[in-house]
Each structure stands twice: as structure tokens, then as C-alpha cells.
Enzyme design. Structure first.
Site, mmCIF file in Angstrom:
data_model
loop_
_atom_site.group_PDB
_atom_site.id
_atom_site.type_symbol
_atom_site.label_atom_id
_atom_site.label_comp_id
_atom_site.label_asym_id
_atom_site.label_seq_id
_atom_site.Cartn_x
_atom_site.Cartn_y
_atom_site.Cartn_z
ATOM 1 N N SER A 105 0.804 -1.218 0.000
ATOM 2 C CA SER A 105 0.000 0.000 0.000
ATOM 3 C C SER A 105 0.838 1.269 0.000
ATOM 4 C CB SER A 105 -0.950 0.014 1.201
ATOM 5 O OG SER A 105 -0.234 0.326 2.362
ATOM 6 N N LYS A 150 1.226 4.246 7.011
ATOM 7 C CA LYS A 150 0.556 5.057 5.970
ATOM 8 C C LYS A 150 1.032 6.499 6.091
ATOM 9 C CE LYS A 150 -2.621 1.782 5.039
ATOM 10 N NZ LYS A 150 -2.298 0.876 3.947
#
Lengths: 323, 126
Positions: free
Chosen positions: A113, A167
Site C-alpha cells: 500500500s 501510511k
């Protein structure tokens, strides 16, 4: 923002506590001065010489002070004379182990991701002190900074706190977030994001336009976000929470699907990639025999040497139209 | 925390000094100095041969304070343009005697070396 003073601050934890308390501040100051003096000359050889000096100095003096403090401890505790080197070394080792688990944590990137900046199989160290959550004392002693937009953070995944995710922070409390055709719009300003990558040229409504409506990937916490924090077609980040997205935007399960990260769930800041090994996600999530053999057999060929000691960086998005 | 016996010590008991300790003492003979200034002065004295890192420097200073060679100073010579919180170090009376004794000892060593014809560098004239 420079990484060198941060690393030096962490190195100070190699010293005994009293020594750190008495001299840590001065040592950091000296390091910053040496570092900026060397940086000013722009002379790379001089910078390398400084780094060598610092490394040597640390290895020697940290050990020296550890041994010193242990010997001191033993002699004041009136144990019958120092009981030989084994005790000293064992205690020193214990202290090192303790320090290494409370200050940094090793972490491996299992999914793609953040691909583009962090790759599947990157093993990295997370600086757990970066955002000063180490209690009031740690906050007092150590310089820390607030989380900023564009920072990469490691945090406990809100839907399953046993997992750690990494993230990028897009929204802080009070920020209004929406996405239109992959374009993030924060507080009304479209963002130019240098750090993202898009692998899918086509548009997918629920992924690329946000917030529309919960879809099949939306989790309970995601539903809560849609239900309570959706205002005029925008998500408003509540106090004490962060809105995070993966850099690999088209293939990332992030705040779009599972909602906000509570500030308290932030573990720290990724510091450095110490080993990057090309392995599939399943092998990285849980170790198995096949993986161990794979590592043994292909250590040299599957290690991505060029990623060793890579430092993941914060990056500021440009806000179009903002002053 | 690290105090040792504080009875009067004869300078000779502390000799020979390690090069780091000797050059740190030399650095503060004239005036109290803070850590970074000491480091730079030691570099200068030794033409770069001895560069102390922060850990070595403060480890030495800690032990030098404990053995009474130096003391933290309240005098701040550069106070006008300097930061309040910096720690300055100055020689004690014992420190002064010790650095002299060590310099004498080194001078004697140099004499011995010269008498055997092993002194070749120009810089070391009597």
C-alpha cells in the site's frame, strides 16, 4: 528536517541513565554544532570523517560508561567486589535489549500500500519516541514534534490492534477531506502530491471518489466515519484523530475504508530500512519454514541492497490555491 | 554519584595522564570553556591528531570532576553572546598542579628520547 540529530538522540540511549541525564543535552548540542559546521563547508569527506568519529566515539564511550556504571553499582551495593566480567556483560546486554524494545521497534512492510516509497519486504526500525508519547518524562527530556500532514507514521490498525500499519498522514483534526477522481481535496484545496503512485489508469467510483457511500470493503469503524463525520460531502477529521492514505493510492486499504486512526494508536515514525528482502506478503506476515529456507538460500540475491539504510521521508503536498 | 575518595591527592598519583585528559586540561588552562570549545581547542593543540567525540569528552570530564581535576564553573567568559544553559569547566588547584606535573613528565620523556637520537621531527625543539 534532518535525520542525523534524530539518530544521535537515539544513540544517546546507549549510555547509562545518569550519564544521559547529566550530559545528554550538551552532547546533542555539540553534535548539532559539529554537524552544522561540517554541513556548512559542503565538504563530503569532512562529513564522512565526522560520522566515523561519532560512530567510534559512541561505540567506545557508551560501553565504557555502561561498564563504569555497573562497576559503580556493584561496589556501592556492597556485593563482594565485582563478580567478574560475566555479570557486567550480562547486565549491559540486558539494558541494551530493554532500550532497544522501548525506543525502536522492528517492523516489516507486508503489503504494497505504500509501494513507490516503501516496498513489500522492507524491514525497518520505527522510532517510538519521535512523537513524544513515552510518558511525561520522555516528553520533557527529549525533543519531539507534533505529527504533521505528509508524515509517514506507523500505527496500530484500529480494527485489529495487533497489527501495525504504515501510511501517510493526509488529514489532521479539523481538516475537511474529499477525493474526486483520485484527486485529494483538503479544506477546499486540491493537493499536488509528489509521493503517490497510481497503478490503475481507470476510475473506480468508491475508491477514487470519496466519500460517496460505504462499500463492501468498508469496516465497522469506516461505517462510523461515514455516519458521524460526513459533512456536506466531506469527511471532517475529529479531534484526536488522523486521516491516513497509502501512497500506492489505487491499491491501499486506508482511512477511506476503515476510518480514522486515533492519535494514541500511533506507534512512531519509520526511521530507516535496515534490510529489504524480496518475499511474498504471506511469508512476511507469519514466518514459516519455506520462508526461512528462502532467506537462507537467496539472502544475497533477493536482498535489495540498494534499499539498505534508506530513510523514508515526510513530504509536503502543495495545496493549490492556498496562501 | 561517582564521587571517589576526596582526601588530598598528590599530583604524582594521577600520572601519567591519558592524552585526552592532558589535552582537556591544557584547553582550560587560560579560561573556563564549554564542551565544544574544549573539543575544538584539543583539535588545534594536536593538529587534528586527537579528535574527541562528545561521549569521550564528557566521560573524561565526568571522571575529572570526580577526581577533583576540574570543576564546573559559574564564570561564563563569553556570556554576552552565549547560551545560559551551557556547562563550563575550569581547572582546580589540583588540576593546575597535575597538568604542570604531567607537562614536566612529558618534557623529561622528550629529553630521554632526544638523548637516544630518536627525536626527528622539527616541531619538537627544546
Amino acid at each position: 528536517m534532518n535525520i542525523a540529530p534524530v539518530i544521535y538522540r537515539l544513540l544517546l540511549y546507549g549510555y547509562p541513565r545518569e550519564f544521559r541525564r547529566d550530559y545528554g543535552g550538551e552532547m546533542q548540542r555539540i553534535f548539532r554544532e559539529q554537524y552544522s559546521d561540517a554541513a556548512k563547508t559542503g565538504n563530503r569527506a569532512r562529513m564522512r570523517a565526522l560520522m566515523r568519529l561519532i560512530a567510534r566515539d559512541w561505540l567506545r564511550s557508551a560501553l565504557r560508561e555502561r561498564v563504569d556504571s555497573v562497576t559503580h553499582f556493584i561496589s556501592t551495593a556492597r556485593l563482594s567486589a565485582p563478580r567478574g566480567a560475566v555479570n557486567e556483560w550480562a547486565l549491559t546486554l540486558l539494558i541494551y535489549l530493554f532500550a532497544s524494545t522501548t525506543l525502536v521497534q522492528a517492523y516489516v512492510i507486508p503489503t504494497g500500500s505504500m509501494e513507490g516509497n516503501l516496498r513489500v519486504g522492507d524491514h525497518m526500525l520505527v522510532d517510538k519516541t519521535a512523537y513524544g508519547k513515552a510518558g511525561a518524562l520522555g516528553r520533557y527530556i527529549m525533543p519531539y514534534r507534533e505529527i504533521q500532514r505528509g508524515d509517514i507514521v506507523a500505527f496500530r490498525y484500529p480494527e485489529d490492534t495487533k497489527q501495525t500499519y504504515v501510511k501517510r498522514v493526509i488529514g489532521l483534526p479539523g481538516d475537511r477531506i474529499r477525493m474526486s477522481g483520485k484527486q485529494v481535496i483538503r479544506n477546499g484545496h486540491p493537493l499536488i502530491e509528489s509521493y503517490t503512485q497510481y497503478i490503475d489508469p481507470s476510475l473506480e467510483r468508491d475508491r477514487d471518489d470519496f466519500p460517496l457511500a460505504p462499500d463492501r470493503l468498508t469496516t465497522p469503524r469506516g461505517l462510523d466515519m461515514f455516519e458521524h463525520h460526513l459533512v456536506n460531502g466531506e469527511i471532517v477529521v475529529p479531534p484526536g484523530a488522523l486521516f491516513v492514505l497509502g501512497d500506492n493510492r489505487d491499491n491501499s486499504l486506508d482511512s477511506r475504508y476503515w476510518g480514522f486512526v486515533p492519535r494514541d494508536y500511533v506507534v512512531g515514525k519509520p526511521l530507516v530500512v535496515y534490510w529489504s528482502f524480496d518475499a511474498p506478503t504471506e511469508d512476511l506476515e507469519s514466518w514459516n519454514l519455506a520462508h526461512i529456507m528462502d532467506v537462507g538460500e537467496h539472502f544475497f540475491t533477493k536482498t535489495r541492497w540498494e534499499r539498505t539504510l534508506l530513510v523514508p521521508r515526510s513530504a509536503k503536498a502543495v495545496e493549490v490555491g492556498a496562501r | 554519584m561517582y564521587m571517589r575518595k576526596t582526601q588530598a591527592v598528590s599530583p604524582d598519583d594521577l600520572l601519567p595522564l591519558t592524552p585526552s585528559v592532558f589535552h582537556i586540561l591544557l584547553a582550560i588552562v587560560d579560561e573556563p570553556r564549554h564542551g565544544y570549545a574544549i573539543m575544538q581547542d584539543v583539535m588545534e593543540q594536536t593538529n587534528g591528531a586527537l579528535s574527541l567525540g562528545p561521549g569521550t569528552l564528557y566521560g573524561c570530564l565526568k571522571r575529572m570532576v570526580a577526581s577533583g581535576l576540574v570543576a564546573e564553573s559559574d564564570d561564563r567568559p563569553e556570556a554576552m553572546n552565549d547560551d545560559e544553559r551551557r556547562r563550563y569547566y575550569q581547572l582546580t588547584a589540583l588540576g593546575t598542579r597535575v597538568v604542570r606535573a604531567e607537562a614536566d613528565r612529558l618534557a623529561n620523556s622528550v629529553v630521554a628520547a632526544r638523548s637516544r637520537g630518536v627525536l626527528t621531527t622539527e616541531g619538537a625543539k627544546a
